[in-house]
Each structure stands twice: as C-alpha cells, then as structure tokens.
Design a protein around this motif. Structure first.
Motif, PDB file in Angstrom:
ATOM      1  N   ARG A   1       0.538  -1.076   0.057  1.00  0.00           N
ATOM      2  CA  ARG A   1       0.098   0.039  -0.321  1.00  0.00           C
ATOM      3  C   ARG A   1       1.149   1.433  -0.198  1.00  0.00           C
ATOM      4  O   ARG A   1       0.369   1.887   0.468  1.00  0.00           O
ATOM      5  CB  ARG A   1      -0.979  -0.227   0.964  1.00  0.00           C
ATOM      6  N   ASN A   2       2.239   0.907  -0.465  1.00  0.00           N
ATOM      7  CA  ASN A   2       3.247   2.312  -0.306  1.00  0.00           C
ATOM      8  C   ASN A   2       2.856   3.240   0.416  1.00  0.00           C
ATOM      9  O   ASN A   2       3.416   4.338   1.039  1.00  0.00           O
ATOM     10  CB  ASN A   2       2.056   3.567  -1.707  1.00  0.00           C
ATOM     11  N   ALA A   3       3.815   2.736   1.272  1.00  0.00           N
ATOM     12  CA  ALA A   3       3.413   3.215   3.438  1.00  0.00           C
ATOM     13  C   ALA A   3       4.067   3.628   3.078  1.00  0.00           C
ATOM     14  O   ALA A   3       4.016   4.852   4.036  1.00  0.00           O
ATOM     15  CB  ALA A   3       3.530   1.783   4.008  1.00  0.00           C
ATOM     16  N   PHE A   4       6.295   3.263   2.707  1.00  0.00           N
ATOM     17  CA  PHE A   4       6.962   4.681   2.454  1.00  0.00           C
ATOM     18  C   PHE A   4       6.708   5.670   2.287  1.00  0.00           C
ATOM     19  O   PHE A   4       7.077   6.711   3.008  1.00  0.00           O
ATOM     20  CB  PHE A   4       8.402   3.823   2.053  1.00  0.00           C
ATOM     21  N   ALA A   5       6.875   5.391   1.175  1.00  0.00           N
ATOM     22  CA  ALA A   5       5.628   6.726  -0.074  1.00  0.00           C
ATOM     23  C   ALA A   5       4.721   7.638   0.952  1.00  0.00           C
ATOM     24  O   ALA A   5       4.990   9.414   0.860  1.00  0.00           O
ATOM     25  CB  ALA A   5       5.564   6.409  -1.258  1.00  0.00           C
ATOM     26  N   ARG A   6       4.175   7.622   1.214  1.00  0.00           N
ATOM     27  CA  ARG A   6       3.060   7.838   2.507  1.00  0.00           C
ATOM     28  C   ARG A   6       3.830   7.958   3.641  1.00  0.00           C
ATOM     29  O   ARG A   6       2.583   9.565   4.219  1.00  0.00           O
ATOM     30  CB  ARG A   6       1.886   7.059   2.042  1.00  0.00           C
ATOM     31  N   ASP A   7       4.720   7.765   3.861  1.00  0.00           N
ATOM     32  CA  ASP A   7       5.248   8.111   5.668  1.00  0.00           C
ATOM     33  C   ASP A   7       3.744   7.100   6.770  1.00  0.00           C
ATOM     34  O   ASP A   7       4.156   8.436   7.564  1.00  0.00           O
ATOM     35  CB  ASP A   7       5.560   9.109   6.307  1.00  0.00           C
ATOM     36  N   ALA A   8       3.282   6.632   5.911  1.00  0.00           N
ATOM     37  CA  ALA A   8       2.600   5.459   7.222  1.00  0.00           C
ATOM     38  C   ALA A   8       2.954   4.742   7.909  1.00  0.00           C
ATOM     39  O   ALA A   8       3.524   3.889   7.520  1.00  0.00           O
ATOM     40  CB  ALA A   8       1.716   5.185   6.119  1.00  0.00           C
TER      41      ALA A   8
END
Length: 259
Positions: A206-213
């Motif tokens: 879920r693209n967590a790193f790019a979203r800083d999640a």
C-alpha cells in the motif's frame, strides 16, 4: 560512541544493503534483528572485512539477533532471555562492549490477537521486564536495544485508530512497555524528540513508505547510569528507500564519552 539498531529482515538476502549502510554510516556498535539465518551461515567474514567483530544467535528461517562492534570484541554475557528454559526462539543476546552492557532483543510480534502467539508475546515481555530489573540492580551502564514490536503511544503510529486490534498496539503491550520505563529506563528517541512523529518501520504494501505511513517499533532504552550520556538520536530513513532494503530503517544514538 554511536550505537545503532537495524532489523535487517534477512541478513544474507539483504547483505549488500547491510554492508553498504555499515560502510557509509560506520556506527561503532550495531544490534541486528531478524537474521533469519542459522549460526553457520552468518556472514562473519564479510563483516570482518569492514572492521566489525561479532557475536550472534541465529535460527533457520526465523528470528536471530547479533551484536557487531568496531571498538572491541563484544564479550557475550547471555544468550537467550531467562525465565523459560524450553523457549527455542533466538530473540535475545547480551554482551559487554565499549564499557556498556547491551541487551539486543527481537520481541515477538504477537499477531493474531487473541491467541497463543499473543500470549507468548505477553509472557516474553514479562520475562524481559524481570530481567531488566536485574540489570538495573547491578548499577552498570546498560541499554536494551532492538525491535520491541510495540508502538508505545499514538504519536508512534500513523493513523492509530487503524491499529486498535493489532498486537503491536494492544493496551496490554503498551502497558508492559510503560512498566519497563517505570523501572527507570529512558526511551532515547522519545526523550530527545518528545512531540515528533518518528517512524522506524514501513510496510512494503500500500505504498506505505512513500505515504510515510509508518510505525516506531525499534527502541533504545537506557539505564540511569547511561542516560546522562545521551547526546543525539535519529533514524536513517533514507536507507529504507534503497533497493531491496528491509522494511525497517536503522536507528541510532550518540553517547558522550564515559564520565
């Protein structure tokens, strides 16, 4: 002295990333978790080529912890957390290095909750708390370092409302972490950055790193005899963006010279 912790998520599969980081950042002491390697496959020579001596406690496919040092050979004081003689998980190793007693740990994940894995996590945490009290009782400069698999507060998790049922954010687990702190341990990163969202882990999906999640689950706990030497602390977030990197980023603290 710079001490770092890094859950490598498979030391041999991600060895090029680990070696690149060690060469670029050159911490003095490193605690590694999730080696996912039996003892005989630990890359001792590759680390020695960069100037690091090491002790390790491996396990095939799962778990595994190691302490690396370029300021003298770590003198092992304990292998495995006391309190359960039948526990076969390689989750704890302890050594004296650079005048500090370091306990490197990989606390169980505990999911799904409820269930036997969550019960094991709570029992392991209880054993850690008991051993931590013994370490404090010695009065020596000591640190508990590694992947605790707990977000202590809402400040340590992106959108905490989504994690209410997860074992990493369960009330019982957060309470256990507070019991550790109440013994007299200092949470290094939170002490120096009391109001900042700091993350050390980002899921691959879920693209967590790019979203800083992200989540803050990698911690440094310092004994009273060591906490006064804390100078700086941070996360090497950029390493998480490297190709084939772990889902954790290295975390570090800087200590002043011994008083």
């Amino acid at each position: 002295m710079r001490i770092a912790t890094y859950n490598v998520n498979g030391i041999n599969g991600r060895l090029p990333v680990l070696l690149r980081w060690l060469e670029e950042s050159a911490p003095d002491v490193v605690c590694l978790q999730e080696l996912k390697s039996p003892d005989e496959r630990f890359p001792k020579q590759a680390l020695a080529d960069l100037g690091y001596e090491a002790i390790w406690h491996g396990q095939k496919s799962w778990n595994g912890v190691a302490i690396l040092s370029r300021v003298g050979m770590p003198v092992e004081t304990r292998r495995g957390l006391p309190g359960d003689p039948v526990d076969s998980h390689s989750r704890y190793i302890e050594a004296a290095v650079g005048g500090i007693l370091i306990g490197n740990l990989y606390l169980p994940n505990g999911n799904p909750r409820p269930g036997s894995k969550f019960d094991y996590k709570l029992a392991w945490f209880d054993r850690l708390i008991a051993h931590a009290a013994e370490l404090l009782g010695t009065g020596v400069p000591a640190a508990l370092i590694g992947d605790f698999n707990v977000m202590p507060t809402e400040l340590d998790v992106y959108k905490p409302e989504r994690w209410l049922d997860d074992a990493l954010f369960a009330p019982e687990v957060r309470a256990a972490y507070r019991r550790l702190l109440d013994q007299g341990w200092t949470d290094a990163l939170r002490t120096l950055h009391p109001e900042t969202h700091i993350y050390t882990f980002w899921h691959y999906f879920r693209n967590a790193f790019a979203r800083d999640a992200g989540l803050r689950i990698d911690h440094f706990l310092l004994s009273p005899a060591l906490a006064g030497r804390l100078k700086a602390a941070g996360v090497e977030r950029d390493v998480r963006a490297w190709e084939k990197s772990s889902d954790h980023a290295p975390v570090w603290i800087d200590l002043t010279d011994e008083r």
